[in-house]
Design a protein around this motif. Structure first.
Motif, mmCIF file in Angstrom:
data_model
loop_
_atom_site.group_PDB
_atom_site.id
_atom_site.type_symbol
_atom_site.label_atom_id
_atom_site.label_comp_id
_atom_site.label_asym_id
_atom_site.label_seq_id
_atom_site.Cartn_x
_atom_site.Cartn_y
_atom_site.Cartn_z
ATOM 1 N N LEU A 14 29.508 46.542 49.864
ATOM 2 C CA LEU A 14 29.235 45.121 50.001
ATOM 3 C C LEU A 14 29.229 44.783 51.485
ATOM 4 O O LEU A 14 30.230 44.945 52.188
ATOM 5 N N LEU A 15 28.084 44.283 51.969
ATOM 6 C CA LEU A 15 27.921 44.036 53.404
ATOM 7 C C LEU A 15 28.093 42.582 53.790
ATOM 8 O O LEU A 15 28.275 42.286 54.976
ATOM 9 N N GLY A 16 28.027 41.667 52.818
ATOM 10 C CA GLY A 16 28.187 40.266 53.171
ATOM 11 C C GLY A 16 28.042 39.360 51.966
ATOM 12 O O GLY A 16 27.434 39.720 50.949
ATOM 13 N N THR A 17 28.640 38.182 52.096
ATOM 14 C CA THR A 17 28.528 37.155 51.061
ATOM 15 C C THR A 17 28.251 35.819 51.741
ATOM 16 O O THR A 17 28.635 35.603 52.894
ATOM 17 N N SER A 18 27.594 34.929 50.998
ATOM 18 C CA SER A 18 27.292 33.627 51.585
ATOM 19 C C SER A 18 26.904 32.663 50.482
ATOM 20 O O SER A 18 26.353 33.067 49.445
ATOM 21 N N GLU A 19 27.223 31.391 50.690
ATOM 22 C CA GLU A 19 26.688 30.358 49.820
ATOM 23 C C GLU A 19 25.261 30.033 50.234
ATOM 24 O O GLU A 19 24.893 30.161 51.403
ATOM 25 N N ILE A 20 24.454 29.611 49.269
ATOM 26 C CA ILE A 20 23.079 29.183 49.550
ATOM 27 C C ILE A 20 23.015 27.705 49.195
ATOM 28 O O ILE A 20 22.790 27.343 48.033
ATOM 29 N N GLY A 21 23.261 26.861 50.155
ATOM 30 C CA GLY A 21 23.327 25.436 49.872
ATOM 31 C C GLY A 21 24.501 25.144 48.952
ATOM 32 O O GLY A 21 25.605 25.663 49.122
ATOM 33 N N THR A 22 24.263 24.284 47.969
ATOM 34 C CA THR A 22 25.326 23.890 47.032
ATOM 35 C C THR A 22 25.104 24.443 45.640
ATOM 36 O O THR A 22 25.949 24.259 44.770
ATOM 37 N N GLU A 23 23.953 25.118 45.422
ATOM 38 C CA GLU A 23 23.594 25.505 44.066
ATOM 39 C C GLU A 23 23.667 26.994 43.797
ATOM 40 O O GLU A 23 23.439 27.404 42.658
ATOM 41 N N ALA A 24 23.963 27.818 44.793
ATOM 42 C CA ALA A 24 23.944 29.259 44.568
ATOM 43 C C ALA A 24 24.757 29.955 45.645
ATOM 44 O O ALA A 24 25.183 29.353 46.638
ATOM 45 N N ALA A 25 24.984 31.240 45.433
ATOM 46 C CA ALA A 25 25.660 32.096 46.406
ATOM 47 C C ALA A 25 25.055 33.485 46.282
ATOM 48 O O ALA A 25 24.436 33.823 45.262
ATOM 49 N N LEU A 26 25.204 34.294 47.315
ATOM 50 C CA LEU A 26 24.626 35.638 47.275
ATOM 51 C C LEU A 26 25.649 36.677 47.685
ATOM 52 O O LEU A 26 26.616 36.385 48.413
ATOM 53 N N LEU A 27 25.413 37.915 47.227
ATOM 54 C CA LEU A 27 26.168 39.085 47.657
ATOM 55 C C LEU A 27 25.154 40.124 48.092
ATOM 56 O O LEU A 27 24.235 40.463 47.331
ATOM 57 N N ALA A 28 25.300 40.622 49.311
ATOM 58 C CA ALA A 28 24.362 41.590 49.877
ATOM 59 C C ALA A 28 25.007 42.972 49.878
ATOM 60 O O ALA A 28 26.051 43.182 50.498
ATOM 61 N N TYR A 29 24.389 43.923 49.158
ATOM 62 C CA TYR A 29 24.877 45.298 49.072
ATOM 63 C C TYR A 29 23.917 46.228 49.794
ATOM 64 O O TYR A 29 22.702 45.961 49.865
ATOM 65 N N GLU A 30 24.464 47.339 50.303
ATOM 66 C CA GLU A 30 23.586 48.358 50.852
ATOM 67 C C GLU A 30 22.728 48.935 49.729
ATOM 68 O O GLU A 30 23.160 49.035 48.585
ATOM 69 N N HIS A 31 21.502 49.289 50.050
ATOM 70 C CA HIS A 31 20.591 49.824 49.038
ATOM 71 C C HIS A 31 20.769 51.331 48.904
ATOM 72 O O HIS A 31 20.795 52.061 49.901
ATOM 73 N N LEU A 32 20.934 51.779 47.676
ATOM 74 C CA LEU A 32 21.003 53.210 47.366
ATOM 75 C C LEU A 32 19.898 53.535 46.373
ATOM 76 O O LEU A 32 19.719 52.820 45.385
ATOM 77 N N GLU A 33 19.178 54.609 46.620
ATOM 78 C CA GLU A 33 18.135 55.034 45.686
ATOM 79 C C GLU A 33 18.810 55.724 44.500
ATOM 80 O O GLU A 33 19.281 56.858 44.607
ATOM 81 N N THR A 34 18.898 55.046 43.410
ATOM 82 C CA THR A 34 19.590 55.583 42.229
ATOM 83 C C THR A 34 18.759 55.301 40.979
ATOM 84 O O THR A 34 17.802 54.520 41.001
ATOM 85 N N ARG A 35 19.161 55.930 39.921
ATOM 86 C CA ARG A 35 18.606 55.629 38.610
ATOM 87 C C ARG A 35 19.762 55.559 37.614
ATOM 88 O O ARG A 35 20.743 56.304 37.729
ATOM 89 N N PRO A 36 19.690 54.658 36.633
ATOM 90 C CA PRO A 36 20.800 54.509 35.691
ATOM 91 C C PRO A 36 20.910 55.712 34.754
ATOM 92 O O PRO A 36 19.921 56.405 34.484
ATOM 93 N N LEU A 37 22.098 55.956 34.273
ATOM 94 C CA LEU A 37 22.335 57.073 33.355
ATOM 95 C C LEU A 37 21.548 56.903 32.062
ATOM 96 O O LEU A 37 21.231 57.885 31.391
ATOM 97 N N ASP A 38 21.246 55.662 31.702
ATOM 98 C CA ASP A 38 20.441 55.435 30.507
ATOM 99 C C ASP A 38 19.069 56.084 30.613
ATOM 100 O O ASP A 38 18.456 56.419 29.591
ATOM 101 N N ASP A 39 18.562 56.240 31.851
ATOM 102 C CA ASP A 39 17.236 56.831 32.038
ATOM 103 C C ASP A 39 17.279 58.351 32.113
ATOM 104 O O ASP A 39 16.224 58.996 32.224
ATOM 105 N N VAL A 40 18.474 58.918 32.099
ATOM 106 C CA VAL A 40 18.615 60.377 32.176
ATOM 107 C C VAL A 40 18.570 60.940 30.755
ATOM 108 O O VAL A 40 19.321 60.485 29.883
ATOM 109 N N PRO A 41 17.720 61.914 30.465
ATOM 110 C CA PRO A 41 17.683 62.517 29.122
ATOM 111 C C PRO A 41 19.037 63.126 28.757
ATOM 112 O O PRO A 41 19.769 63.635 29.622
ATOM 113 N N ASP A 42 19.363 63.093 27.472
ATOM 114 C CA ASP A 42 20.645 63.640 27.021
ATOM 115 C C ASP A 42 20.788 65.112 27.398
ATOM 116 O O ASP A 42 21.890 65.588 27.721
ATOM 117 N N ALA A 43 19.679 65.838 27.361
ATOM 118 C CA ALA A 43 19.742 67.274 27.657
ATOM 119 C C ALA A 43 20.107 67.542 29.113
ATOM 120 O O ALA A 43 20.591 68.645 29.447
#
Length: 811
Positions: free
Chosen positions: A337-366
């Protein structure tokens, strides 16, 4: 509801949103995202609408139940109103009647001057719906459709049941969100209170009639807001870019990607130095999304496992950030997690470093090998060492990077400083998910190699469907044996481990159904009792026949004991078994008729040293024998009745229609393959070992005779009891007719979800005796006496038997 309030969009436009201003100042980054809709249906409006309906229903029900109290309170208020000086009363009446129209008009003018005419239009739509709806509802009540409710709202006077002006004004005030403007809100509710006072003092409204229009108006206002939608105040992608610049990032590209599982927006951001960010945006109006499900889980589960149903935007931001930092400190492989911030009064954000990944759901069982399983458990172990509970270990939160290393994502659901129960829940969840992918044996073996057998043994009691995520529960419906297989493999690892039973549920849905059904049954019984003079029932009953009915009721308990003894090859003492049947009558007060006796008898047999499987089989065999005798006797008595006393018991056309409907239902249940498989599966689980147990009984003629005599005696005893109750009030119908009525009603009562078939048995018996030719009052009296002797009277000796058997460790 302070945590789910949205900021007034008109005020945002008037005062200026810093995030929007910043975005306008740096328009050089083009954000690839779908156009945000101009209007949204906010979940918070739907929640308020439903909550208002619940409060409205509660007010009406309480008012109907507490009529006398309300009448007294209304009289006190009227007496107090007479003490108000006449001049003050006239001033209040004038101000209330005039200002209730002036204030909404003034607010509308003020909004139009601020170029917010659309808000006024929404309010007018709600006002029109409120006026028309209250008028139509009032006409329906005046028509006499619901007399009690009409009397409650009118007091028997010629007045409007629902004041149309008051309803429409409240609907308008709700739809224009006047509650967000403190000055206008105070002024609006003050004039509404004055108007109610004027109407009440002029006898134009009742006390309940003052609350109901207000609640109806609020419901109409919130319903209108949800129906037409509210202006979209979510900050666009440009505002996200502006907030990132404030965090010293230099974005050069932005693209919206798929939302996360909670519906939060996500953006892929390219930076000037060629690196990338993954940004999650928390929108304020999404904080109550899925609230009904979370509330249901919060009510249903015990306090150690449930989560807060509602969190403010700030609390949600802090929760996810804290969990992300804690996971990094624990050494777990998670996106930084590299940073957090409010966006006005209606939202907030969390900025994460990007990692090239794929979810385990997309990995074949074999492709999920033992090394990968070990990596997953090692990451979970790092979290557990630091007392961090992930709480969502599924295939979409476990990722693999390009080097094949495991990365855990979705920190928002986690808990820091987690208790033992939450940590064990994580182990149970991951065990189950991996078992569904690679099999129970590999899942347990991989977990034991990293976590150790003790950790798996501690998690075994939590291998319950209710403890798992929604996605895992859905997958388990296709592999129902997965949890049992996991338990078997864990027991094989640690066979001497002591298993501690853990109850996660406060109650089960079937318990809720039983409570609702019992309430309806109690209402039905009370309505029956209101039509019968109980004192006359007691004084006019023939005591000789009543005594015979009482003896027959007692014989039924002895017969039940003989039946159970007959289906159990092992020796059972007679009188202790009789006490068990009395104890079952006590348990029937809180369980359906077909459940309490089975549970008590099974427990009794286990305490006698019979294995659980054989105990269940013996009780199942007795239930099967009872069902066979029940059907055979019903057919026999029906044949005798139809042959000899057709004139005394001629079924009505309605009864024939009901029987045909039951026949059609049976055909549908066994004709539709999914339903047939469901029923046969349930029957197989109940009677799986019944046939071998029956063969054991058939090898002993004495046991076989005892079982048949006991089974037959139960039915005959109950029929004799009902027949004696009919004779006690001078009824004249045949014994075989009474038998048909009892056997039919008992079948209905056994299927009812109420304790002891409460309500269903009484209704079926009364209807059957009435169709058989008894007067309705006599039939009701006989049924009440029968239920008193067979259901209510045995409760006290049943409680004593239950206590005695528990003290002597027989139950």
């Amino acid at each position: 509801m302070a945590e789910i309030r949205e900021r007034d969009d008109a005020e945002d436009l008037a005062e200026g949103d810093p995030a929007v201003d910043e975005a306008r100042a740096h328009p050089d980054v083009y954000v690839v995202e779908p156009l945000l809709p101009q209007r949204l249906r906010r979940p918070s409006d739907l929640l308020r609408f439903m909550s208002t309906l619940v409060v409205l229903a509660a007010v009406v029900l309480i008012s109907l139940v507490a009529k006398q109290t309300l009448n007294g309170l209304e009289a006190d208020v009227k007496e107090g109103a007479t003490l108000v000086p006449d001049l003050l009363s006239r001033v209040a009446t004038f101000l209330g009647g005039a200002a209730v129209l002036i204030v909404p008009v003034a607010f509308a003018v003020e909004r139009v001057f601020h170029r917010d005419g659309l808000r006024v239009a929404e309010g007018l739509i709600a006002a029109i719906i409120g006026m028309v709806g209250s008028f139509l509802l009032g006409q329906w009540l005046i028509g006499g459709s619901v007399e009690d409710l009409r009397m409650l709202l009118t007091g028997g006077r010629s007045i409007e049941p629902l004041n149309t002006l008051l309803t429409s004004v409240v609907a308008y005030a709700t739809a224009v969100r006047i509650s967000r403007r403190p000055t206008w809100r105070m002024l609006m509710w003050t004039v509404i209170a004055l108007d109610i006072f004027a109407l009440f003092s002029g006898r134009q409204i009742t006390l309940p009639g003052a609350f109901v229009p207000v609640l109806v108006g609020m419901a109409v206002g919130y319903g209108t807001l949800y129906g037409v939608g509210s202006p979209n105040t979510r900050p666009p992608g440009n505002a996200v870019i502006a907030a990132l610049r404030k965090l010293s990032f230099s974005p050069v590209s932005a693209r919206r990607i798929e939302d996360d599982h909670q519906g939060s927006r996500r953006y892929a951001i390219g930076l000037k130095d060629a690196s990338r960010l993954d940004v999650t945006v928390l929108d304020r109006d999404r904080q109550v999304a899925g609230l009904p499900y979370r509330l249901w889980r919060r009510i249903r589960l015990n306090s150690e496992t449930r989560r807060r149903a509602i969190r403010s935007l700030r609390a949600e931001l802090e929760r996810e950030a804290l969990m992300a930092y804690a996971a990094q400190a624990a050494g777990a492989s998670t996106p930084r997690l590299l940073g957090t911030s409010e966006i006005g009064t209606e939202a907030a954000l969390l900025a994460y470093e990007h990692l090239e990944t794929r979810p385990l759901d997309d990995v074949p069982d074999a492709d999920i090998d033992d090394a990968l399983l070990a990596q997953i458990w090692e990451q979970v172990e790092l979290l557990q060492i630091q007392r961090l509970a992930h709480r969502r270990l599924t295939g979409d939160s476990i990722h693999l990077d390009q080097a094949g290393r495991v990365v855990l994502t979705d920190a928002r659901s986690g808990e820091i400083a987690a208790g033992d129960l939450l940590l064990r829940l994580d182990v149970a969840q991951l065990l189950t998910y991996l078992a569904l992918r690679v099999g129970a044996e590999r899942s347990v073996r991989a977990a034991a190699a990293v976590m150790g057998p003790d950790a798996l043994a501690a998690a075994m009691p939590l291998l319950q469907r209710i403890a798992l995520t929604r996605e895992t529960r859905s997958a388990l419906s296709k592999d129902k044996g997965a949890l049992a297989a996991l338990r078997e493999h864990i027991v094989a690892l640690k066979p001497q481990g002591k298993v501690e039973e853990i109850r996660l549920e406060r109650f089960r849905p079937r318990t809720l159904v039983t409570i609702i059904a019992s309430t309806l049954a109690a209402y039905f019984l009370l309505s029956q009792l209101s039509q019968v003079n109980l004192m006359r029932v007691i004084t006019t009953a023939n005591w000789a026949w009543s005594g015979l009915a009482l003896v027959a009721s007692f014989v039924s308990f002895v017969a039940a004991a003989l039946m159970l003894r007959g289906f159990v090859p092992e020796h059972l003492p007679l009188w202790r078994t009789v006490l068990v049947q009395f104890a079952a009558s006590f348990v029937k007060l809180v369980t359906p008729a077909a459940v309490g006796g089975v549970a008590i008898n099974t427990r009794y047999l286990q305490k006698r040293g019979i294995s659980p499987a054989l105990a269940v089989a013996s009780v199942g065999a007795s239930q099967l024998g009872m069902m066979v005798f029940h059907i055979a006797l019903l057919l026999l008595f029906a044949y005798i009745t139809g042959s000899n006393t057709a004139t005394a018991f001629s079924p009505s056309r309605g009864l024939v229609v009901v029987m045909l409907a039951v026949a059609v239902l049976v055909v549908v249940l066994f004709g539709v393959p999914p339903l047939r498989r469901f029923i046969t599966g349930r029957m197989h689980s109940l009677f799986a070992n019944v046939l071998p147990r029956l063969l054991d009984v058939l090898q002993s003629p004495r046991k076989m005779i005892e079982a048949c005599v006991g089974t037959l005696m139960i039915t005959i005893a109950f029929v004799v009891c009902l027949d004696a109750c009919v004779e006690a009030f001078g009824g004249e119908i045949g014994f075989t007719t009474v038998a048909v009525v009892y056997l039919t009603a008992n079948a209905i009562g056994s299927a009812a979800p109420t304790p002891g078939g409460l309500g269903a048995v009484e209704g079926a018996l009364t209807l059957g005796l009435t169709v058989a030719g008894l007067p309705a009052e006599l039939a009701t009296s006989a049924v009440l006496l029968h239920r008193l002797l067979t259901f209510w009277l045995p409760v006290l000796p049943g409680w004593a038997s239950f206590t005695y058997l528990q003290r002597h460790e027989a139950l």
